[in-house]
Design an enzyme around this catalytic site. Structure first.
Site, mmCIF file in Angstrom:
data_model
loop_
_atom_site.group_PDB
_atom_site.id
_atom_site.type_symbol
_atom_site.label_atom_id
_atom_site.label_comp_id
_atom_site.label_asym_id
_atom_site.label_seq_id
_atom_site.Cartn_x
_atom_site.Cartn_y
_atom_site.Cartn_z
ATOM 1 N N ALA A 105 45.146 43.737 36.593
ATOM 2 C CA ALA A 105 45.559 44.934 37.330
ATOM 3 C C ALA A 105 44.562 45.207 38.451
ATOM 4 C CB ALA A 105 45.657 46.138 36.401
ATOM 5 N N PHE A 106 45.003 45.990 39.442
ATOM 6 C CA PHE A 106 44.176 46.177 40.640
ATOM 7 C C PHE A 106 42.866 46.890 40.347
ATOM 8 C CE2 PHE A 106 45.965 50.440 40.622
ATOM 9 C CZ PHE A 106 44.976 51.212 41.198
ATOM 10 N N LYS A 107 42.793 47.638 39.240
ATOM 11 C CA LYS A 107 41.567 48.377 38.942
ATOM 12 C C LYS A 107 40.375 47.446 38.715
ATOM 13 C CE LYS A 107 43.703 52.666 37.326
ATOM 14 N NZ LYS A 107 45.150 52.327 37.365
ATOM 15 N N ASP A 108 40.637 46.157 38.485
ATOM 16 C CA ASP A 108 39.546 45.191 38.365
ATOM 17 C C ASP A 108 38.649 45.191 39.601
ATOM 18 O OD1 ASP A 108 40.037 44.118 35.822
ATOM 19 O OD2 ASP A 108 41.482 42.654 36.586
ATOM 20 N N ALA A 111 36.381 48.331 39.594
ATOM 21 C CA ALA A 111 35.497 48.349 38.429
ATOM 22 C C ALA A 111 34.426 47.265 38.539
ATOM 23 C CB ALA A 111 36.307 48.163 37.147
#
Ligand SMILES: *Cc1c(COP(=O)(O)O)cnc(C)c1O
Length: 437
Positions: A105-108, A111
């Protein structure tokens, strides 16, 4: 570069202070004091550059005053260890696949960047006390943060999640890691987890004993790096000769992702306009229609990472556009889709193009189908891999979505988690005991 608070009642902060604090002391969101434009020459040759090269130029504009080039390059290159391809879906619609990172997911991106930047600050200070990141999750944030910080020296992550409320696939992504990641299974709901984290930050005794920080999505170090891939999307479309009237559509919940894109536009990125796609939680869509911002409790939908009733980055959008709804409308159009529409879109897109959407990307794709003008080319952000929602996706589209190996590997791992009650005293006692180890 200094950072100001959107509430304007907190002192300016350095990058390090803004990253460690997350939220400003006046409860506002940090904003960089300046948004530097990138030179025309950069945009002229952007299609000859790699994702990492592009991201490094963008990162220098934000963080170049605070982090030496060599360190910043290391952080950026290490963050972006996977590709973010723009994949053709129809003649004028492309999917920017943001799901090729460790947790799909793009939150990688945010983060991983934040963990490496925090790691840099810890090393620079010669900090001998461990930094402890506390994060409450209903699923995706916990996995992105835990994997982002995995193995970063000097930092320990505690992920709090509600027992029985997180899918097995999601749970496996942060409970099987070991090393510097501790998963805490709270006998309660997500709000209980969030309350435990908030209480911990306010507890004087705990803060004296341990260095605590959050990795919330409002953190500037998670939020700003999301600008990188908007530039890369443009570069890929430019290479194809399709970038002259580029529209970027972002499936939105807390509006961090799209706000990073708006920063990109402010830096000179030639995006013609943006579309914010909502699910039934259509607070921003209504704001564009009426000019009134009316947050309300969220309702659960198929695209659950967008189930947000009070988008936290709305304050940043207002700050960026000087509170002018007309200026906001000039750059951003809105759309909203019910669960029935999301499911129809997923089926129709698969049948007519062969492309398997996830429920979030489906909102983005459908908004382009509905709002793209004939002379425009659209890119939607495919924010997660459909396999992350395998049960629903298989059910809706009558398919059997293949599980990528890195997701299967998590599911083979052994769950390690600490069961705790939702009482703050228990949580505090646990943290203090951990600290003595
Ligand atoms: C977090 C998330 C979103 C929403 O992003 P915001 O930055 O909160 O607007 C959309 N899709 C997926 C899959 C997400 O995990």
């Amino acid at each position: 570069m200094k950072y100001y608070s959107t509430n304007h009642s907190a002192p300016l902060a350095s990058l390090e202070e803004a990253v460690v604090r997350g939220l400003a002391p006046d409860k506002g969101l940090y904003m960089p004091e300046q948004i530097k434009s990138l030179p025309t020459e950069f945009f002229d040759r952007i299609d000859t550059l790699s994702l990492q090269e592009i991201a490094f130029e963008v990162a220098k504009a934000f963080f170049g005053d605070d982090v030496p080039d060599d360190d910043l390059r290391g952080i950026v290159y290490d963050t972006l260890s996977f590709d973010i391809p723009a994949v053709r879906v129809t003649d004028n619609i492309y999917s920017l696949e943001l799901f090729h990172g460790p947790t799909l997911a793009f939150k990688d991106v945010g983060a991983r960047f934040m963990s490496r930047l925090l790691g840099y600050f810890v090393r620079k200070e010669g900090e001998n006390r461990q930094v402890n990141v506390l994060v409450a999750t209903s699923g995706d944030t916990g996995s992105a943060v835990a994997n982002g910080f995995l193995g970063v020296p000097g930092i320990h992550v505690y992920v709090l999640y509600p027992k029985g409320k997180v899918s097995k696939i999601q749970e496996s992504q942060f409970t099987t890691l070991g090393q510097n990641i501790t998963a805490i299974e709270v006998d309660g709901v997500f709000d209980d987890c969030q309350a435990l984290v908030k209480n911990a930050f306010m507890d004087a005794e705990l803060n004296k004993a341990m260095k605590l920080t959050s990795a919330n999505s409002i953190n500037v170090a998670r939020f700003l790096p999301q600008a990188f891939y908007y530039f890369y999307a443009y570069a890929q479309l430019k290479k194809l000769g399709l970038a002259s009237n580029l529209v970027i559509c972002v499936p939105s919940g807390n509006f961090g992702n799209i706000t990073a894109g708006l920063f990109g536009k402010r830096m000179g990125l030639p995006v013609y306009r943006f579309i914010a796609a909502n699910n039934a939680n259509d607070i921003f869509y209504q704001y564009l229609l009426t000019g009134d911002y009316n947050p309300r409790p969220s309702v659960p939908t198929l695209a659950n990472a967008m189930d947000v009733g009070a988008p936290s980055n709305f304050a940043r959008i207002l700050a960026l556009y000087d509170n002018s709804v007309d200026a906001i409308r000039a750059d951003i159009a809105g759309a909203r889709y019910s669960d029935t529409q999301i499911a129809d879109t997923m089926r129709q897109c698969l049948a007519s193009t062969g492309y398997q959407l996830d429920p979030h990307g489906a909102c983005g794709y459908q908004a382009l189908c509905d709002l793209l003008r004939p002379d425009e080319v659209g890119v939607f952000l495919e924010t997660a891999h459909p396999a992350k929602f395998k049960e629903k996706v298989d059910d809706i589209t009558s398919s059997d979505v293949a599980i990528p190996e890195r997701l299967a590997a998590f599911m083979r791992g052994t769950k390690q988690s600490v069961p705790l009650s939702k009482s703050f005293d228990d949580f505090k006692r646990f943290l203090l005991a951990e600290n003595k180890k």
